[in-house]
Design a protein around this motif. Structure first.
Motif, mmCIF file in Angstrom:
data_model
loop_
_atom_site.group_PDB
_atom_site.id
_atom_site.type_symbol
_atom_site.label_atom_id
_atom_site.label_comp_id
_atom_site.label_asym_id
_atom_site.label_seq_id
_atom_site.Cartn_x
_atom_site.Cartn_y
_atom_site.Cartn_z
ATOM 1 N N UNK A 116 127.497 22.147 46.432
ATOM 2 C CA UNK A 116 126.491 21.001 47.054
ATOM 3 C C UNK A 116 126.506 19.599 46.605
ATOM 4 N N UNK A 117 126.823 19.897 45.056
ATOM 5 C CA UNK A 117 127.495 18.131 44.406
ATOM 6 C C UNK A 117 128.804 18.018 45.001
ATOM 7 N N UNK A 118 129.490 18.326 45.005
ATOM 8 C CA UNK A 118 130.570 17.844 46.679
ATOM 9 C C UNK A 118 130.653 18.139 47.626
ATOM 10 N N UNK A 119 130.044 18.784 48.217
ATOM 11 C CA UNK A 119 129.327 17.924 49.345
ATOM 12 C C UNK A 119 128.673 16.674 49.630
ATOM 13 N N UNK A 120 127.542 16.693 48.811
ATOM 14 C CA UNK A 120 126.840 15.495 48.947
ATOM 15 C C UNK A 120 127.771 14.082 48.608
ATOM 16 N N UNK A 176 130.511 13.791 49.186
ATOM 17 C CA UNK A 176 132.035 13.727 50.022
ATOM 18 C C UNK A 176 130.579 12.971 51.313
ATOM 19 N N UNK A 177 129.117 13.368 51.702
ATOM 20 C CA UNK A 177 128.753 12.194 52.557
ATOM 21 C C UNK A 177 127.931 11.844 52.188
ATOM 22 N N UNK A 178 127.457 11.251 51.004
ATOM 23 C CA UNK A 178 127.234 10.460 50.748
ATOM 24 C C UNK A 178 127.679 9.444 49.759
ATOM 25 N N UNK A 179 128.683 8.392 49.492
ATOM 26 C CA UNK A 179 129.469 7.695 48.713
ATOM 27 C C UNK A 179 128.799 7.439 47.993
ATOM 28 N N UNK A 180 128.203 6.262 48.706
ATOM 29 C CA UNK A 180 127.170 5.362 48.232
ATOM 30 C C UNK A 180 126.568 5.791 46.988
ATOM 31 N N UNK A 181 126.135 7.361 46.559
ATOM 32 C CA UNK A 181 124.974 7.383 46.645
ATOM 33 C C UNK A 181 125.362 7.765 45.441
ATOM 34 N N UNK A 182 124.622 7.032 43.952
ATOM 35 C CA UNK A 182 125.183 7.749 42.581
ATOM 36 C C UNK A 182 124.533 8.938 41.771
ATOM 37 N N UNK A 183 125.189 10.470 41.462
ATOM 38 C CA UNK A 183 124.290 10.929 41.343
ATOM 39 C C UNK A 183 124.347 10.848 39.449
ATOM 40 N N UNK A 184 123.087 11.463 38.890
ATOM 41 C CA UNK A 184 122.423 11.318 37.431
ATOM 42 C C UNK A 184 122.505 13.106 37.502
ATOM 43 N N UNK A 185 122.870 13.681 36.717
ATOM 44 C CA UNK A 185 122.727 14.941 36.746
ATOM 45 C C UNK A 185 122.273 15.110 34.884
ATOM 46 N N UNK A 232 117.462 10.042 50.287
ATOM 47 C CA UNK A 232 118.697 10.942 49.796
ATOM 48 C C UNK A 232 118.716 12.653 49.012
ATOM 49 N N UNK A 233 117.728 12.686 48.286
ATOM 50 C CA UNK A 233 116.483 13.325 47.469
ATOM 51 C C UNK A 233 115.887 14.647 48.435
ATOM 52 N N UNK A 234 116.154 14.453 50.068
ATOM 53 C CA UNK A 234 115.448 15.184 51.078
ATOM 54 C C UNK A 234 117.285 15.946 51.668
ATOM 55 N N UNK A 235 117.847 14.581 51.253
ATOM 56 C CA UNK A 235 119.085 15.803 52.647
ATOM 57 C C UNK A 235 119.822 16.353 50.780
ATOM 58 N N UNK A 236 119.311 16.061 49.613
ATOM 59 C CA UNK A 236 120.092 16.960 48.737
ATOM 60 C C UNK A 236 119.673 18.056 48.973
ATOM 61 N N UNK A 237 118.363 18.293 48.745
ATOM 62 C CA UNK A 237 117.887 19.974 49.255
ATOM 63 C C UNK A 237 118.353 20.178 50.413
ATOM 64 N N UNK A 238 118.562 19.815 51.436
ATOM 65 C CA UNK A 238 118.670 20.276 52.420
ATOM 66 C C UNK A 238 120.009 21.535 52.508
ATOM 67 N N UNK A 242 121.286 24.689 52.627
ATOM 68 C CA UNK A 242 122.467 25.512 53.369
ATOM 69 C C UNK A 242 123.460 25.935 53.209
ATOM 70 N N UNK A 243 124.253 25.575 51.655
ATOM 71 C CA UNK A 243 125.081 26.081 50.541
ATOM 72 C C UNK A 243 125.107 27.475 50.924
ATOM 73 N N UNK A 244 125.959 27.767 50.822
ATOM 74 C CA UNK A 244 126.911 29.466 50.869
ATOM 75 C C UNK A 244 126.083 29.826 49.382
ATOM 76 N N UNK A 245 126.249 29.073 48.393
ATOM 77 C CA UNK A 245 125.677 30.149 47.506
ATOM 78 C C UNK A 245 124.037 30.600 46.931
ATOM 79 N N UNK A 246 122.717 30.104 47.952
ATOM 80 C CA UNK A 246 121.966 30.105 48.183
ATOM 81 C C UNK A 246 121.936 30.533 48.995
#
Length: 211
Positions: free
Chosen positions: A20-24, A26-35, A189-195, A199-203
């Motif tokens: 999901x991190x990798x997909x997100x 790619x899809x949202x290059x302007x959002x910075x993720x902090x984990x 961005x959170x709603x999109x990440x959770x979506x 939908x990820x294979x892992x889940x």
């Protein structure tokens, strides 16, 4: 979406996340993720202080004040062994089988350990040889020995050379959840990440296993 998305993740949950991190990204290059990878209690504290937007973790044994938990998938607590271990061919592992082996367990405070301690009391019959809070090292030990660990099945997602066999104990469920503050604003961005995560294979693999 632009801006920053701050996500808290427990160690046991991290393998589910990579795809999901990798997909997100790619899809949202302007959002910075902090984990933030931390134990559950520390993450809930960060959530309360609004330092993370949401937390990905298994459902806590007791509800957390002011926090909503939305179930993503059902999971179970498993005996984790190397692929050539005598238990590797079992369909389920009983506690009496577990008593015969030396255990390498996650440290107290980590979610799989909390769940195990909660489900199995008293358990002075177990031979706990080592406890550690680093799942990758735990899995390395398991791969090259006869040691047995107890982890959520999801923790070994995509791991080679190890097998997870469900523990045969009552109420053996560890629900994978998204935890948010009650009545808090949900960033798009959170709603999109959770979506994407749901939908990820892992889940999806885990959702199907329970249908």
């Amino acid at each position: 979406s632009i801006g920053t998305l701050n996500i808290g993740v427990t160690y046991s949950f991290s393998p589910i996340l990579t795809e999901t991190l990798l997909t997100f990204m790619k899809m949202y290059p302007k959002v910075k993720l902090t984990i933030f990878y931390k134990p559950m209690a520390e993450l809930m504290e960060l959530l309360r202080k609004r330092e993370v937007d949401f937390v990905l973790a298994f459902r806590p044994t007791l509800p957390v004040d002011g926090v909503e938990s939305h179930i993503l998938f059902q999971n179970c607590l498993s005996a984790v062994v190397g692929e050539y271990h005598p238990l590797a061919t079992c369909r389920a592992v009983t506690l009496s089988q577990l008593e015969r082996y030396d255990l390498a367990l996650p440290s107290k405070g980590l979610q799989a350990r909390n769940a195990f301690d909660h489900m199995v009391t008293p358990y002075n019959k177990f031979r706990i040889r080592i406890e550690l809070n680093e799942v990758n090292i735990l899995l390395k030990l398991i791969r090259c020995s006869q040691l047995v660990s107890v982890l959520a099945e999801a923790t070994i997602h995509n791991e080679k050379g190890v097998k997870a066999i469900p523990l045969d104990i009552p109420d053996n469920e560890m629900a994978g959840c998204v935890h948010t503050l009650k009545d808090s604003y949900r960033k798009r961005s959170m709603q999109e990440f959770v979506r994407l995560l749901s939908e990820s294979m892992a889940v999806k693999e885990r959702q199907n296993a329970w249908i």
